[in-house]
Design a protein around this motif. Sequence first.
Motif, mmCIF file in Angstrom:
data_model
loop_
_atom_site.group_PDB
_atom_site.id
_atom_site.type_symbol
_atom_site.label_atom_id
_atom_site.label_comp_id
_atom_site.label_asym_id
_atom_site.label_seq_id
_atom_site.Cartn_x
_atom_site.Cartn_y
_atom_site.Cartn_z
ATOM 1 N N VAL A 19 21.628 -76.517 -4.866
ATOM 2 C CA VAL A 19 21.327 -77.291 -6.001
ATOM 3 C C VAL A 19 19.766 -76.991 -6.355
ATOM 4 N N LEU A 20 19.287 -76.857 -7.486
ATOM 5 C CA LEU A 20 17.845 -76.788 -7.968
ATOM 6 C C LEU A 20 17.375 -77.806 -8.378
ATOM 7 N N THR A 22 13.843 -80.480 -9.560
ATOM 8 C CA THR A 22 12.482 -80.414 -9.647
ATOM 9 C C THR A 22 11.934 -81.939 -9.474
ATOM 10 N N SER A 53 31.273 -77.669 -6.975
ATOM 11 C CA SER A 53 30.670 -78.678 -7.426
ATOM 12 C C SER A 53 30.784 -79.830 -6.502
ATOM 13 N N HIS A 72 27.764 -77.829 -13.573
ATOM 14 C CA HIS A 72 27.229 -76.637 -14.297
ATOM 15 C C HIS A 72 26.779 -75.716 -13.061
ATOM 16 N N ALA A 73 27.287 -74.404 -13.086
ATOM 17 C CA ALA A 73 26.736 -73.501 -12.067
ATOM 18 C C ALA A 73 25.678 -72.525 -12.742
ATOM 19 N N LEU A 74 24.595 -72.254 -11.942
ATOM 20 C CA LEU A 74 23.589 -71.387 -12.223
ATOM 21 C C LEU A 74 23.676 -70.024 -11.912
ATOM 22 N N ALA A 75 24.249 -69.570 -10.507
ATOM 23 C CA ALA A 75 24.393 -68.458 -10.436
ATOM 24 C C ALA A 75 25.469 -68.173 -9.192
#
Length: 94
Positions: A19-20, A22, A53, A72-75
């Motif tokens: 997970v990203l 910030t 997930s 949601h998946a980013l990559a």
Amino acid sequence: MTDAQYVAGRSRVWLGAAVLFTDNRGRVILEDVDYRPVCMLPGGAVDAGETPSLAVAREVHEELGLTRRFVHALAVDWVPPGTQGYPRGFPPAK
């Protein structure tokens, strides 16, 4: 846990989820773990029968103590069989 036990618990297709996060200034949050020489995004391996997930939510809870839901998946990435540095038998044969 032995390598064989670890391999037996993985899916036929090895998956990982990260997970990203910030902070409020837009800086990426990285995790400093004792089993890798570099910092990395929070996450880890997807267990057999687990969705990515749910896996990332579990890993974030285990590693950071945060309870979150991810939808949601980013990559998507993968590691080919025989990649140096991974346990023998990775990924397991059918």
